[in-house]
Write a protein that holds these residues in place. Structure first.
Motif, short mmCIF file in Angstrom:
data_model
loop_
_atom_site.label_atom_id
_atom_site.label_comp_id
_atom_site.label_asym_id
_atom_site.label_seq_id
_atom_site.Cartn_x
_atom_site.Cartn_y
_atom_site.Cartn_z
N ALA A 182 0.93 -1.05 0.22
CA ALA A 182 -0.43 -0.20 -0.47
C ALA A 182 0.95 1.20 -0.14
CB ALA A 182 -1.27 0.05 0.75
N VAL A 183 0.51 2.52 -0.87
CA VAL A 183 1.54 2.83 -0.99
C VAL A 183 0.67 4.75 -0.75
CG1 VAL A 183 3.32 1.77 -2.97
CG2 VAL A 183 1.49 4.16 -3.54
N GLN A 184 1.10 5.48 -0.40
CA GLN A 184 0.39 6.79 0.25
C GLN A 184 1.69 8.74 -0.26
OE1 GLN A 184 0.30 6.54 4.31
NE2 GLN A 184 1.60 8.14 4.20
N PHE A 185 0.70 9.40 -0.70
CA PHE A 185 1.48 10.12 -1.50
C PHE A 185 0.00 11.38 -1.44
CE2 PHE A 185 0.54 7.02 -5.20
CZ PHE A 185 -0.32 8.26 -5.64
N ALA A 190 0.52 16.41 -14.75
CA ALA A 190 1.65 15.04 -15.20
C ALA A 190 2.73 15.20 -13.78
CB ALA A 190 2.55 16.66 -15.70
N ALA A 191 2.34 16.20 -12.95
CA ALA A 191 3.06 15.53 -11.72
C ALA A 191 3.07 14.72 -10.71
CB ALA A 191 3.18 17.25 -11.27
N ARG A 216 6.55 6.86 -9.32
CA ARG A 216 7.56 6.60 -8.53
C ARG A 216 7.26 6.04 -7.76
NH1 ARG A 216 8.76 9.51 -4.27
NH2 ARG A 216 7.15 11.86 -5.17
N MET A 217 6.27 6.09 -7.64
CA MET A 217 5.68 5.17 -6.18
C MET A 217 6.15 3.16 -6.33
SD MET A 217 5.85 7.45 -3.73
CE MET A 217 5.54 6.59 -2.01
N ILE A 218 5.12 3.26 -7.55
CA ILE A 218 5.23 2.36 -7.82
C ILE A 218 6.03 1.43 -8.45
CG2 ILE A 218 4.27 0.41 -10.16
CD1 ILE A 218 1.63 2.89 -11.09
N GLY A 219 7.06 2.14 -9.11
CA GLY A 219 8.55 2.16 -8.79
C GLY A 219 9.15 1.39 -6.88
N GLU A 220 9.21 2.30 -6.34
CA GLU A 220 9.67 1.72 -5.41
C GLU A 220 8.87 0.82 -4.28
OE1 GLU A 220 9.86 4.71 -0.67
OE2 GLU A 220 9.91 5.73 -2.20
N LEU A 241 -2.11 1.91 -5.20
CA LEU A 241 -2.36 3.22 -5.03
C LEU A 241 -3.95 4.44 -4.72
CD1 LEU A 241 -0.02 2.47 -6.86
CD2 LEU A 241 -0.42 4.78 -7.84
N PRO A 242 -3.62 5.58 -4.30
CA PRO A 242 -4.97 5.98 -3.20
C PRO A 242 -5.90 6.37 -4.20
CG PRO A 242 -2.46 7.16 -2.67
CD PRO A 242 -2.25 5.95 -4.04
N GLU A 243 -7.02 6.95 -3.82
CA GLU A 243 -7.73 7.26 -4.84
C GLU A 243 -7.47 8.66 -5.76
OE1 GLU A 243 -12.97 8.30 -4.24
OE2 GLU A 243 -11.90 8.18 -2.77
N PHE A 244 -8.55 8.95 -6.51
CA PHE A 244 -8.01 10.60 -7.37
C PHE A 244 -6.42 10.70 -7.54
CE2 PHE A 244 -12.12 11.39 -4.86
CZ PHE A 244 -12.46 10.75 -5.99
N CYS A 245 -6.24 10.16 -8.08
CA CYS A 245 -4.46 9.82 -7.85
C CYS A 245 -4.37 10.82 -9.80
CB CYS A 245 -4.04 8.67 -8.49
SG CYS A 245 -3.88 7.71 -7.62
N ASN A 246 -5.55 11.33 -10.33
CA ASN A 246 -4.89 11.82 -11.18
C ASN A 246 -5.00 13.47 -11.12
OD1 ASN A 246 -7.33 11.32 -10.98
ND2 ASN A 246 -8.00 12.53 -13.37
N HIS A 247 -6.07 13.92 -10.17
CA HIS A 247 -6.10 15.03 -10.31
C HIS A 247 -7.03 15.08 -8.22
CE1 HIS A 247 -8.45 19.07 -10.51
NE2 HIS A 247 -7.19 18.94 -11.20
N LEU A 248 -6.62 16.17 -7.50
CA LEU A 248 -7.45 16.05 -6.98
C LEU A 248 -8.86 16.73 -6.97
CD1 LEU A 248 -5.95 17.42 -3.84
CD2 LEU A 248 -6.41 19.90 -4.66
N SER A 249 -9.40 16.15 -5.72
CA SER A 249 -10.78 16.05 -5.57
C SER A 249 -11.60 17.10 -5.61
CB SER A 249 -11.22 14.30 -5.21
OG SER A 249 -12.69 14.54 -4.96
N TRP A 250 -11.11 18.42 -6.24
CA TRP A 250 -11.93 19.40 -6.21
C TRP A 250 -11.93 20.46 -7.31
CZ3 TRP A 250 -12.98 22.03 -1.72
CH2 TRP A 250 -13.50 23.71 -1.37
#
Length: 530
Positions: free
Chosen positions: A6-9, A16-17, A24-28, A39-48
């Motif tokens: 389980a990874v958190q970030f 893009a960032a 990077r976290m998948i690789g780690e 990976l967490p939820e809404f990895c592509n964009h802040l939920s806002w």
């Protein structure tokens, strides 16, 4: 054995960032030997988002550069990768989607979020079908996301359909995710749970101060709560990330180890009783109960019951297996207004046994029905008492979340539970979640139990959710009862519960814990475990 991670970030508004961080976290995680990475939820964009159009514009699409890169990372590392994103679907919907990529980079399964949280209702569309159970080299996998784990139907349905591992992607500030809502889903279903949460701001940085002031909470509570974790089928957290900061946690698990225990537990369910859970919501129709109700758990004989009643307890619950008969309990509360729930689940007062109100089944004029089953026999009878509505869940039924959901659907305010816990998780997690996910007050009485605990009194708190004014300081919990513990050495424990709080089920704007359940996608609950 399978190594899971389980990874958190933190994820912001720069897509893009966010992709670079995800890769990077998948690789780690892969570098630590993980074969299944969550990976967490809404990895592509802040939920806002500013609008539904903005949400769709920023959403992923199958085969786009973002998802192609994630699939490529799964292929490159020969790992299963589960990621949460917003997804623009071809039918015009924009969903919160859980996507599982296999070691060859292929999309093995996808599940749209069935119950949306707060402002997600403004910008996203809920699922139109339940998510799959995916048979993989790592085991039989089910996927869910955040709010879907604050209620029981989604994860229960996956377990009934044969899942061994549940993958939870979160975007949550709530500290009770890690302490309660995540681990309980493992224990109550006898499955492994791998849960990945966010850290960092969940609101744009330039809005934090404004939103915090508007809600009356410090801005630190508007950050992801972290504590990503891997949970064993008995509810034990075997790996946990810190509250803040990027992290990867790994564990070696045996997905099949709990198969026999899960089969035994789920075999004691009673699906024929659960039809009301799959019917359209009708809303609570009963008025609020009393503001305060004095209660007592009595684990002794008639003299102790008499003392508890004379000391002001209006509801007294005896433990499962109590030798005190209904007649003896009634005599013990003579000349008092107290009611007693016996060890067999009968309700008595000073004049004898109290009849119950059986909720009706569905009719032509009430197609949604109530908590009754199709035959018209109510599986969750209600007692109307001067202080509110009482349900009783006794014995083995107390192990199953469906029974307490039926109580909530019958507009119960308080549930008496004469039950001796079979396993530690039931008193540490399970019964707390039954109170939390239904906004019910529980009075639990058992014989000597595990870890020195015999029972609990669980009160539905006045302070509830981030979006309503709190009487005390905000604690970071979104849905958690106030707990009074009954120890094995205790004969009598007095406490208070708050029946009137059972009417407030809105965990966030537009999200009702009971009526917001995905009733139309919960048909699996009516079947036997696969």
């Amino acid at each position: 054995m399978v190594r899971v991670a389980a990874v958190q970030f933190e994820a912001g508004q720069d897509v893009a960032a966010n992709l670079a961080t995800s890769l990077r976290m998948i690789g780690e995680a892969a570098g630590r030997g993980a074969e299944l990475i969550v990976l967490p939820e809404f990895c592509n964009h802040l939920s806002w988002y500013e609008s539904r159009e903005h949400a769709r514009e920023m959403a992923c699409r199958h085969g786009d550069p973002f998802l192609a890169a994630v699939a490529g990372a799964a292929r490159r590392h020969r790992a299963h990768v589960k990621i949460g994103v917003t997804l623009a679907r071809d039918d015009g919907r924009t969903t919160g989607a859980s996507l599982l990529y296999g070691p060859g980079g292929e999309l093995l399964g996808e599940a749209d979020k069935q119950i949306l949280m707060g402002a997600e209702n403004d910008h996203l569309d809920p699922a139109t079908a339940p998510g799959p159970v995916v048979d993989t080299a790592a085991g039989r996998v089910g996927m869910y996301a955040c709010m879907e784990g604050v209620i029981n139907e989604v994860t229960r349905g996956l377990a009934v359909r044969g899942a061994q591992i549940l993958l939870n992607s979160l975007n949550s500030f709530a500290t009770d995710e890690a302490s309660l809502h995540v681990p309980v889903r493992a224990a109550e279903n006898k499955v492994w749970v791998v849960a990945a949460n966010k850290v960092g701001p969940l609101i744009p940085a330039d809005r934090l101060a404004q939103v915090g002031a508007g809600l009356g909470v410090p801005v630190g509570w508007l950050h992801g709560a972290g504590e990503s974790q891997i949970v064993a089928p008995d509810g034990t957290v075997v790996a946990r990330a810190p509250r803040t900061g990027e992290a990867v946690v790994v564990a070696d698990i045996d997905p099949a180890a709990a198969d026999a225990g899960r089969a035994r537990l789920l075999a004691t369910r009673r699906p024929a009783r659960y039809a009301a859970i799959t019917r359209p919501p009708r809303g609570r129709t009963a008025p609020p109960g009393a503001a305060v109700l004095p209660v007592a758990v009595v684990r002794a004989g008639a003299p102790a019951v008499r003392r508890a009643a004379r000391d002001g307890a209006l509801l007294i619950v005896l433990p499962e297996g109590s030798p005190l008969s209904a007649a003896e309990a009634s005599a013990a509360v003579r000349d008092t207004p107290a009611h007693v729930v016996t060890g067999t689940g009968a309700l008595v007062n000073a004049t004898g046994e109290v009849p119950r109100e059986d909720p009706p089944g569905p009719s032509a004029g009430d197609p949604g029905g109530s908590a009754g089953d199709a035959s018209g026999v109510g599986p969750c009878p209600i007692h109307r008492l001067p202080w509110g509505r009482l349900a009783i869940v006794a014995g083995e039924d107390a192990r199953h979340p469906e029974e307490f959901r039926l109580a909530a659907l019958a507009d119960a305010d308080v549930v008496a539970v004469p039950y001796t816990a079979r396993e530690p998780w039931e008193l540490r997690l399970g019964l707390l979640e039954r109170a939390a996910e239904n906004r019910l007050n529980l009075v639990v009485a058992g014989q000597d139990g595990p870890d020195g605990v015999a029972g609990l009194v669980l009160a539905a708190p006045r302070d509830f959710t981030l979006w309503t004014a709190w009487e005390g300081p905000f604690t970071g919990r979104i849905s958690h009862p106030v707990v009074t513990t009954v120890k094995n050495a205790d004969e009598v424990v007095h406490a208070v519960v708050w029946p009137e709080q059972a009417v407030n089920r809105h965990v966030s704007r537009g999200t009702d814990l009971v009526d917001g359940r995905p009733w139309h996608l919960s048909g699996a609950l009516l079947g036997q475990a696969g």
